[in-house]
Design an enzyme around this catalytic site. Structure first.
Site, PDB file in Angstrom:
ATOM      1  N   ASP A  64     -10.054   3.661   1.740  1.00  0.00           N
ATOM      2  CA  ASP A  64     -10.276   3.148   3.099  1.00  0.00           C
ATOM      3  C   ASP A  64     -10.998   4.189   3.958  1.00  0.00           C
ATOM      4  OD1 ASP A  64      -9.148   0.637   2.789  1.00  0.00           O
ATOM      5  OD2 ASP A  64      -7.127   1.346   3.239  1.00  0.00           O
ATOM      6  N   LYS A 107       0.791  -1.243   0.000  1.00  0.00           N
ATOM      7  CA  LYS A 107       0.000   0.000   0.000  1.00  0.00           C
ATOM      8  C   LYS A 107       0.827   1.299   0.000  1.00  0.00           C
ATOM      9  CE  LYS A 107      -4.352  -1.422   2.156  1.00  0.00           C
ATOM     10  NZ  LYS A 107      -5.357  -1.030   3.156  1.00  0.00           N
TER      11      LYS A 107
END
Ligand code: ATR
Length: 277
Positions: free
Chosen positions: A102, A66
């Site tokens: 997210d 990520k």
């Protein structure tokens, strides 16, 4: 043409995302494909380049890529820059655009008719990557945020960066002034140590949520429910973070329904799924 997307991580076998996106593709009657790709860090750059060349629409990025994937993006959106992590890639005109969904995954999951963020006072447990996205999301909604983390240094750094308070980890049972509590640590996850906390001092109208979704209802959430507090399970964050990506790659906003959750809950039952997107 069949639109194609992927989730790339290492390991990847236990990702729930292929099941979720395939479910939505089928539900919406879209001819598309969403594949799980296992890729060690050293092959990340060449794999992403190949996907661009092969005409993929984009994909998800999960543990451990990520942060590193940001270096491979031509553009990174403002939220992802602030979080320092990208979980969603869009391939557009040969360019790689990095986003972080997210944050909206977390916010959508706890948003409901009876809940308003404004005026809330939240305690966030943990100061890792997941905490960053959640703290930013809460701050953007005007919530006052306090961070409590075993390693205080990390909590202090985050607090300085995002304008939060810090609570000593040892004081995490003193919860009278907080009406939102979020666990962003791995404590309470299957095969991890339990999260030791006593919620009894929280106001009765508090909301407690956990990013852990394996088990679906963690001991933290069971305790909160027993005390009559509102709870929101972590699985919703995974589902809601996936909505934006699906829309980007396959051109339609998928429906988040009771059936979506039931489908995933069944997948989680045998406990072979580890926690990742
Ligand atoms: P992620 O990026 O997924 O958030 P991480 O960076 O490894 O994962 O962060 C995990 C969080 O869980 C951290 O806040 C960590 O606390 P430390 O910063 O002190 O390591 C917390 N955590 C993990 N195991 C813990 C334990 N046994 N007790 C307390 N906190 C724990």
């Amino acid at each position: 043409m069949t639109k194609r997307a992927f989730v790339i991580g290492d390991p990847i076998e236990h990702s729930l995302s292929p099941a979720l996106h395939s479910y939505w593709l089928k539900e919406l009657g879209i001819t598309g494909k969403y594949e799980a790709i296992g890729c060690p860090p050293r092959y990340l750059a060449q794999t992403i380049k190949k996907f661009v060349k092969d005409g993929y629409a984009g994909g998800n990025v999960t543990i451990p890529h990520k942060e590193k994937v940001m270096l491979l993006c031509d553009e990174v959106d403002e939220l992802a820059k602030k979080v320092g992590a990208v979980n969603t890639l869009e391939f557009k005109d040969g360019k790689v655009i990095g986003r972080n969904t997210d944050i909206e995954g977390f916010i959508e999951n706890v948003s409901r008719e009876t809940f308003t963020f404004s005026g809330k006072n939240a305690l966030v447990l943990g100061a890792g990557g997941a905490a960053r996205a959640i703290i930013l999301g809460l701050k953007n909604e005007g919530v006052k945020v306090t961070i409590s983390n075993r390693t205080k240094d990390k909590a202090e750094k985050l607090a300085e960066e995002f304008g939060c308070e810090v609570l000593d980890w040892e004081d995490r049972n003193n919860l009278a002034e907080y009406n939102v509590l979020v666990n962003t640590t791995s404590l309470g996850m299957e095969n991890h140590p339990p999260l030791e906390i006593d919620l009894s001092s929280m106001p009765k109208d508090s909301l407690v949520t956990d990013i852990v979704y394996n088990p679906l209802k963690t001991d933290l959430l069971i305790q909160a429910e027993d005390l009559g507090l509102e709870i929101e399970m972590g699985l919703g964050m995974l589902v809601y973070q996936a909505v934006a990506g699906f829309n980007i790659w396959f051109g339609k906003k998928p429906n988040v329904s009771r059936e979506t959750f039931e489908f995933l809950e069944k997948k989680l039952e045998p406990n072979k799924w580890v926690q990742q997107s």
